[in-house]
Design an enzyme around this catalytic site. Structure first.
Site, PDB file in Angstrom:
ATOM      1  N   CYS A 180       0.806  -1.190   0.000  1.00 29.37           N
ATOM      2  CA  CYS A 180       0.000   0.000   0.000  1.00 29.37           C
ATOM      3  C   CYS A 180       0.844   1.245   0.000  1.00 29.37           C
ATOM      4  O   CYS A 180       2.028   1.208   0.280  1.00 29.37           O
ATOM      5  CB  CYS A 180      -0.906   0.009   1.213  1.00 29.37           C
ATOM      6  SG  CYS A 180       0.045  -0.162   2.716  1.00 29.37           S
ATOM      7  N   CYS A 194       2.521   2.007   3.198  1.00 24.89           N
ATOM      8  CA  CYS A 194       3.775   1.282   3.436  1.00 24.89           C
ATOM      9  C   CYS A 194       4.901   2.019   2.727  1.00 24.89           C
ATOM     10  O   CYS A 194       5.975   2.234   3.287  1.00 24.89           O
ATOM     11  CB  CYS A 194       3.762  -0.131   2.859  1.00 24.89           C
ATOM     12  SG  CYS A 194       2.268  -1.050   3.111  1.00 24.89           S
ATOM     13  N   ASP A 241      10.646  22.507 -34.092  1.00 26.13           N
ATOM     14  CA  ASP A 241      11.862  22.982 -34.709  1.00 26.13           C
ATOM     15  C   ASP A 241      11.796  22.482 -36.157  1.00 26.13           C
ATOM     16  O   ASP A 241      11.024  21.582 -36.459  1.00 26.13           O
ATOM     17  CB  ASP A 241      13.034  22.361 -33.941  1.00 26.13           C
ATOM     18  CG  ASP A 241      14.310  22.373 -34.727  1.00 26.13           C
ATOM     19  OD1 ASP A 241      14.705  23.464 -35.150  1.00 26.13           O
ATOM     20  OD2 ASP A 241      14.902  21.298 -34.908  1.00 26.13           O
ATOM     21  N   ASP A 273      15.501  18.875 -31.819  1.00 29.22           N
ATOM     22  CA  ASP A 273      16.575  17.895 -31.846  1.00 29.22           C
ATOM     23  C   ASP A 273      17.941  18.491 -31.559  1.00 29.22           C
ATOM     24  O   ASP A 273      18.858  17.790 -31.183  1.00 29.22           O
ATOM     25  CB  ASP A 273      16.618  17.223 -33.214  1.00 29.22           C
ATOM     26  CG  ASP A 273      17.065  18.190 -34.295  1.00 29.22           C
ATOM     27  OD1 ASP A 273      16.708  19.385 -34.200  1.00 29.22           O
ATOM     28  OD2 ASP A 273      17.770  17.770 -35.221  1.00 29.22           O
ATOM     29  N   ASP A 303      17.976  23.880 -29.698  1.00 27.54           N
ATOM     30  CA  ASP A 303      16.618  23.711 -29.168  1.00 27.54           C
ATOM     31  C   ASP A 303      16.610  23.464 -27.663  1.00 27.54           C
ATOM     32  O   ASP A 303      15.563  23.525 -27.025  1.00 27.54           O
ATOM     33  CB  ASP A 303      15.917  22.522 -29.844  1.00 27.54           C
ATOM     34  CG  ASP A 303      15.847  22.707 -31.348  1.00 27.54           C
ATOM     35  OD1 ASP A 303      15.546  23.834 -31.779  1.00 27.54           O
ATOM     36  OD2 ASP A 303      16.100  21.733 -32.072  1.00 27.54           O
TER      37      ASP A 303
HETATM   38  P1  ADP Z   1      16.712  24.927 -36.842  1.00 26.62           P
HETATM   39  O1  ADP Z   1      16.147  25.868 -35.844  1.00 26.62           O
HETATM   40  O2  ADP Z   1      15.912  24.874 -38.087  1.00 26.62           O
HETATM   41  O3  ADP Z   1      16.975  23.562 -36.291  1.00 26.62           O
HETATM   42  P2  ADP Z   1      19.405  25.907 -36.381  1.00 26.62           P
HETATM   43  O4  ADP Z   1      19.015  26.840 -35.307  1.00 26.62           O
HETATM   44  O5  ADP Z   1      20.200  24.709 -36.022  1.00 26.62           O
HETATM   45  O6  ADP Z   1      18.142  25.505 -37.287  1.00 26.62           O
HETATM   46  O7  ADP Z   1      20.233  26.752 -37.441  1.00 26.62           O
HETATM   47  C1  ADP Z   1      19.713  27.964 -37.886  1.00 26.62           C
HETATM   48  C2  ADP Z   1      20.507  28.509 -39.025  1.00 26.62           C
HETATM   49  O8  ADP Z   1      21.822  28.825 -38.601  1.00 26.62           O
HETATM   50  C3  ADP Z   1      20.652  27.533 -40.154  1.00 26.62           C
HETATM   51  O9  ADP Z   1      19.573  27.595 -41.037  1.00 26.62           O
HETATM   52  C4  ADP Z   1      21.944  28.042 -40.790  1.00 26.62           C
HETATM   53  O10 ADP Z   1      21.665  29.129 -41.635  1.00 26.62           O
HETATM   54  C5  ADP Z   1      22.753  28.525 -39.632  1.00 26.62           C
HETATM   55  N1  ADP Z   1      23.685  27.525 -39.114  1.00 26.62           N
HETATM   56  C6  ADP Z   1      23.724  27.002 -37.894  1.00 26.62           C
HETATM   57  N2  ADP Z   1      24.745  26.131 -37.750  1.00 26.62           N
HETATM   58  C7  ADP Z   1      25.358  26.085 -38.950  1.00 26.62           C
HETATM   59  C8  ADP Z   1      26.479  25.368 -39.475  1.00 26.62           C
HETATM   60  N3  ADP Z   1      27.200  24.495 -38.741  1.00 26.62           N
HETATM   61  N4  ADP Z   1      26.810  25.562 -40.755  1.00 26.62           N
HETATM   62  C9  ADP Z   1      26.109  26.419 -41.505  1.00 26.62           C
HETATM   63  N5  ADP Z   1      25.065  27.103 -41.077  1.00 26.62           N
HETATM   64  C10 ADP Z   1      24.683  26.975 -39.824  1.00 26.62           C
HETATM   65 MG    MG Z   2      17.059  21.367 -35.394  1.00 28.04          MG
END
Ligand code: ADP
Ligand code: MG
Length: 721
Positions: free
Chosen positions: A3, A6, A423, A619, A623
């Site tokens: 329970c 417990c 995202d 992912d 995010d």
């Molecule tokens: P989302 O929010 O769609 O997951 P991100 O926030 O990861 O995208 O990235 C946003 C933007 O930043 C991408 O669309 C790109 O223009 C730029 N960016 C981020 N990281 C990179 C990278 N390693 N090489 C090139 N562009 C990048």
């Molecule tokens: Mg992403």
């Protein structure tokens, strides 16, 4: 452990042990999760649990860190059949209890026959002779259960049962000694002991089935692997002997023994164990495979990666176990009630006795009957089982479908989701992007881009690297690399500062972007492509158009959400035009582009201030803050570690339909909890007064009490599929 009270008592004792930071005890899984400053000796914990009552820690002898050890041990004990789950005490104990209960029920039948149909000489003494072993052998469990807490001035449900049955028994005994026409309540005492014991027996079986999801998981861990030796020979070794980097052959129709990467051959693998998806997945060289999944017709060699506690299966088991252990906020109510309930009810029962007796409403024997009924019917066992059984089924069901739930709280909140925020990259889209086009000076752009991306973990990075390799572009190395999450990356290439990222990123670095390229980019973005710009110094070298197709099920998931009354919204770090194109492709009405990680977070808290309950699906590293802020953070299985760490749920497969399923599971679970709690409350609230007014014979009280617990457990099992 039968329970909630417990469990609460054991929790208190464990929490009092020096060094223990927190202790959670689950009455259904009969496990304790203890967080401590330093490793603790089992004996110390054992002492604490015995102070709470007759509780033995069934240790597997594993290390303190391996708290999944006990679970898997129990799974193996469960043995052969799918549905053959003995109670935790072990199957021989189970059989003993079964025999005792059957014997007690037989005695009960004899006493009923005596009472109503036949008269035998010395009937009372024969009845006493029959009832005594029931009271003290079968009923021993209640005495043992109440003794520990009693020594410390606490009462639990066993106290109620033991007191109730003992009162009936003792009264009959005294009556036999001193009266020529004794009043016997032996049928009541036997009924209480036998029916409640029977109820617990059935309950323990059902509880075993409720936590079966976990046992299924841990049972699936394979034991033997074919280790490939230097010369190419093979040797069978135990999985526990494998080291990271070992090469292991997986033959046709065999279980994959460990997590790893395919280095030779190819095959399709049934991953339904992990993902809940029954279609086999094709695995080529370079693909990751998960230990425990089932290889189909092909054969391949893998390089071992996650072993032991690091394996996916082991992590999953642990996560499911912890989630099942965790308490939903709604359960706190039930726990508090049952903790206060029991002592209060003891007083009420005794009070009732005196009112009946001294008030002149009945003679002593009548008042005793009422006392016994109230004691028995007062047991809030069903109340204690209501929430944990439902949580266990809910978390288990989710796991079976490839949804890992971190804790019961997440499960409780998910039901109220009013907005689901997505995202884009890797969540709505497949996250396996490819470069389609290069704007500007192709060779230079690509070479600088590849150098920068070689150090990045972003999905876009692998697209750039693959493309550069295909085009045979030679890359140089990058120094002083720095990722600006959500915008791009920068570093020094060939002695010059260079950067790759969004248009915003370029403008913030005051890189002049030619109008020609910006226009071309807009056209590509309107077609749902992502355009990233590459700069050297303050000059723009060029841009790369990257396409990342939308997942097959994303649009359907948005539709399902709409039908469930949940709004969808898109938050992305990508450009406005790309965001618009993707949003319209999947049917999402509101989107915000060009967002940095902290802007995603504020967007979510703004929604929350408006009174929305927000689920966020993402992912990436970018995010993570938003996932943590959301009421329900949902990470993609293939996503980054940090996203999975902060999220309340993980979708192993990354299929957005699973996110909708998660909310449905939450809704079903919460409905179940409410039904269970309602039923348990009504039962106690209605039957206690009925008993107090003398309208319920103790034998019926015992039957009702057993029935209430069993029905709660069965109700929770009903949704298990
Ligand atoms: P989302 O929010 O769609 O997951 P991100 O926030 O990861 O995208 O990235 C946003 C933007 O930043 C991408 O669309 C790109 O223009 C730029 N960016 C981020 N990281 C990179 C990278 N390693 N090489 C090139 N562009 C990048
Ligand atoms: Mg992403």
């Amino acid at each position: 452990m039968h329970c909630a009270s417990c469990a609460v008592n054991i929790e208190k004792e464990l929490a009092d042990v020096p060094g223990v930071l927190s202790a959670k005890v689950n009455a259904v899984t009969e496990t304790a999760l203890i967080e401590s400053e330093q490793p603790l000796a089992i004996e110390t914990l054992q002492e604490a649990t015995s102070r709470a009552g007759d509780y033995v820690i069934a240790s597997s002898g594993g290390s303190a860190a391996d708290h999944s050890g006990q679970m898997s041990d129990r799974a193996h004990q469960g043995g052969d059949g799918e549905h053959d789950h003995a109670p935790a005490a072990g199957s021989s104990a189970y059989r003993k209890t079964l025999v005792a209960v059957v014997g007690a029920l037989f005695v009960l039948a004899v006493l009923i026959v005596f009472q109503f149909w036949v008269d035998v000489p010395y009937e009372g003494w024969i009845a006493l002779l029959l009832a005594t072993p029931v009271q003290f052998v079968v009923g021993a469990t209640f005495y043992k259960g109440m003794w520990g807490p009693l020594k410390r001035g606490r009462a639990n449900m066993d106290t109620l049962i033991a007191l109730g049955s003992t009162t009936a028994y003792a009264y009959s005994f005294v009556s036999l000694l001193i009266h020529s026409e004794p009043e016997l309540f032996l049928d009541a005492s036997v009924a209480i002991v036998s029916l409640v014991a029977l109820g617990r027996l059935l309950e323990s079986r059902a509880k075993g089935r409720a936590s079966a999801a976990l046992q299924e998981l841990s049972r699936l861990q394979p034991q033997v692997a074919h280790l490939v030796l230097e010369g190419g020979d093979m040797r069978d070794v135990s999985v526990s002997e494998l080291k990271v980097g070992d090469r292991v052959r997986v033959k046709a129709s065999e279980q994959v023994p460990v997590d790893g990467v395919v280095v030779e051959g190819s095959s399709s693998v049934d991953e339904s164990l992990i993902t809940g998806e029954s279609f086999p997945v094709q695995k080529e060289i370079g693909a990751s495979v998960i230990g425990g999944t089932l290889n189909q017709r092909g054969t391949f060699v893998l390089r071992a990666e996650g072993l032991g506690l690091d394996s996916v299966l082991s992590q999953m088991t642990r996560m499911v176990e912890e989630a099942q252990m965790s308490k939903a906020p709604i359960q706190k109510l039930a726990d508090t009630i049952s903790a206060v309930f029991v002592p209060a009810l003891l007083l009420i029962a005794i009070g009732t006795f005196f009112v009946w007796w001294l008030g002149g409403f009945a003679d002593v024997s009548g008042a005793v009957l009422v006392l016994v009924s109230v004691l028995v019917v007062a047991c809030p066992c069903a109340l204690g089982l209501a929430t944990p059984t439902a949580v266990i089924t809910g978390v288990g069901n989710a796991a079976r479908r490839g949804i890992l739930v971190r804790d019961a709280e997440t499960l409780q909140h998910a039901r109220n989701t009013s907005v689901m925020v997505f995202d884009k990259t890797g969540t709505i889209t497949q996250g396996s992007p490819t470069v389609t086009q290069v704007l500007g000076d192709a060779t230079q752009t690509l070479s600088v881009a590849a150098a920068l991306e070689s150090a990045s973990e972003h999905p876009l990075a692998s697209a750039v690297l693959n493309y550069a390799q295909e085009q045979g572009v030679t890359t140089s190395t990058v120094e002083a690399f720095e990722a600006v999450t959500g915008q791009g990356v920068q570093g020094v290439v060939n002695g010059e500062a260079a950067a790759i990222g969004s248009l915003r990123f370029m403008k913030e670095r005051s890189v002049a972007v030619p109008e020609e390229i910006e226009k071309q980019a807009q056209v590509l973005e309107a077609a749902a492509q992502t355009v990233v710009f590459v700069s050297r110094g303050e000059a723009l070298l060029g841009a790369l158009a990257i396409t990342d197709p939308v997942k097959d099920t994303s649009a359907e998931a948005v539709q399902v959400l709409k039908r469930m009354g949940i709004r969808s919204s898109l938050l992305t770090g990508d450009a406005e035009a790309t965001a618009r194109a993707v949003a319209s492709e999947v049917g999402i009405e509101t989107y915000t582009a060009d967002m940095r990680p902290e802007e995603k977070l504020t967007a979510i808290s703004r929604l929350q201030q408006e009174g929305e309950v927000v689920a966020m699906v993402g992912d990436g590293v970018n995010d993570a803050p938003a996932l943590a802020q959301a009421n329900v953070g949902i990470a993609m299985g293939a996503g980054t570690d940090i996203a999975r760490e902060v999220a309340g749920m993980t979708l192993i497969q990354g299929d957005l339909l699973k996110a909708t399923e998660a909310i449905q599971i939450s809704r079903v679970t919460m409905r179940l909890i409410k039904q269970n709690l309602g039923w348990a409350f009504v039962y106690n609230l209605v039957l206690i007064p009925v008993a107090a007014f003398g309208l319920l014979h103790p034998a019926y009280a015992a039957g009702a009490m057993a029935l209430s617990s069993i029905s709660v457990v069965l109700n929770s099992l009903r949704v298990r599929r």
